[in-house]
Write an enzyme that holds these catalytic residues in place. Structure first.
Site, PDB file in Angstrom:
ATOM      1  N   ASP A 212     -16.296 -37.253 -38.235  1.00 41.07           N
ATOM      2  CA  ASP A 212     -17.319 -38.270 -37.942  1.00 41.07           C
ATOM      3  C   ASP A 212     -17.995 -38.809 -39.194  1.00 41.07           C
ATOM      4  O   ASP A 212     -18.741 -39.782 -39.120  1.00 41.07           O
ATOM      5  CB  ASP A 212     -18.402 -37.668 -37.038  1.00 41.07           C
ATOM      6  CG  ASP A 212     -19.235 -36.630 -37.791  1.00 41.07           C
ATOM      7  OD1 ASP A 212     -18.652 -35.600 -38.211  1.00 41.07           O
ATOM      8  OD2 ASP A 212     -20.441 -36.846 -37.988  1.00 41.07           O
TER       9      ASP A 212
ATOM     10  N   ASP B 225     -12.906 -31.712 -38.330  1.00 35.94           N
ATOM     11  CA  ASP B 225     -14.303 -31.386 -38.614  1.00 35.94           C
ATOM     12  C   ASP B 225     -14.953 -30.800 -37.352  1.00 35.94           C
ATOM     13  O   ASP B 225     -14.451 -30.987 -36.234  1.00 35.94           O
ATOM     14  CB  ASP B 225     -15.031 -32.662 -39.039  1.00 35.94           C
ATOM     15  CG  ASP B 225     -16.514 -32.446 -39.226  1.00 35.94           C
ATOM     16  OD1 ASP B 225     -16.885 -31.571 -40.030  1.00 35.94           O
ATOM     17  OD2 ASP B 225     -17.308 -33.142 -38.557  1.00 35.94           O
TER      18      ASP B 225
ATOM     19  N   ASP C  24     -19.100 -30.148 -36.816  1.00 40.29           N
ATOM     20  CA  ASP C  24     -20.384 -30.728 -36.426  1.00 40.29           C
ATOM     21  C   ASP C  24     -20.348 -32.254 -36.490  1.00 40.29           C
ATOM     22  O   ASP C  24     -20.037 -32.840 -37.522  1.00 40.29           O
ATOM     23  CB  ASP C  24     -21.495 -30.187 -37.332  1.00 40.29           C
ATOM     24  CG  ASP C  24     -22.877 -30.333 -36.710  1.00 40.29           C
ATOM     25  OD1 ASP C  24     -22.999 -30.959 -35.640  1.00 40.29           O
ATOM     26  OD2 ASP C  24     -23.841 -29.819 -37.294  1.00 40.29           O
TER      27      ASP C  24
END
Length: 255
Positions: free
Chosen positions: A207, A10, A12
């Site tokens: 995240d 991922d 961001d």
């Protein structure tokens, strides 16, 4: 600790946070590059083209990466449409990153009778655009949602995301969209195909438990949750299915 031959990563919240650097994320990519371990950035963001993402990584986050390492929900959407093989007509609610990918693949805009309606985040959304999409879906167009993200983090707070727009059209048409982006199987399968490794050789890094980590859990790929962004460390004990691995910083992960 298991050694992985490739990584799905991922952006961001994992490699950077908005416009802010996450130095551990930058160092993590450099370690993968030095070890010649293949990786693929996997993002639900459809507003930016891979070229723009590549430039942003270079100029803002000190990461040089080939364009082939960036796989967006826009590209996965085009790949899915190509697989269906219908007439190449489409009505798109979305921004330049999505439209460029679709139109460059040979699809033509059709406001009246498209084969596909593709819906993503669009900051210039109007009621008329929603009406055109509704009519086309009611006429039988294949309804595609690029990603299910209900909210988009911003400096102002949580904004409506692509998923919120798609849900509105699902309510208006009584038709459920086919979702492409994380944590759906479509983008996961396409990413595995692109990186050319077996699922058991890969690690999904992110995240956000609901998108990144669920991509791994739902698609039989090991997952690494880094608590630098959306999902916080205090939430981990109560997650319904645990990630394979959890770290506070990507500096803590041994490749």
């Amino acid at each position: 600790m298991k050694k992985y031959k490739g990584y799905l990563i991922d952006l961001d919240g994992t490699i950077y946070m908005g416009n802010h650097r996450i130095p551990a994320g930058e160092r993590f990519i450099k370690r993968l590059q030095d070890a010649k371990i293949p990786y693929l950035f996997l993002t639900n963001n459809t507003t930016k083209t891979p070229r723009v993402v590549q430039k942003r990584l270079r100029t803002m986050f000190n990461i040089e990466t080939p364009i082939e390492t960036i796989y967006t929900a826009s590209l996965a959407t085009v790949n899915y449409m190509d697989d269906l093989g219908l007439e190449k007509t489409v009505y798109v609610i979305g921004e330049d990153g999505l439209k460029e990918a679709i139109y460059e693949a040979g699809y033509k805009k059709d406001r009246e009778n498209p084969a596909y309606v593709v819906v993503a985040l669009d900051s210039d959304l109007t009621y008329e655009m929603l009406a055109l999409a509704t009519f086309a879906i009611q006429k039988g167009a294949v309804f595609i949602g690029t990603n299910p993200d209900l909210n988009l983090p911003s400096e102002r707070g949580l904004l409506p995301g692509a998923g919120s727009i798609i849900k509105l059209l699902e309510a208006a048409t009584r038709v459920k969209a086919t979702y492409i982006g994380k944590p759906e199987a479509i983008i996961a399968e396409k990413a595995v195909e692109k990186i050319a490794l077996a699922k058991e050789e890969l690690l999904m890094v992110g995240d956000n438990y609901l998108t990144d980590i669920r991509t791994g859990i739902n698609n039989n790929i090991d997952s690494l949750l880094v608590t630098s962004g959306f999902t916080k460390a205090e939430e981990v004990p109560n997650l319904p299915v645990a990630p394979t691995h959890v770290v506070a910083s990507l500096d803590d992960w041994e490749i």
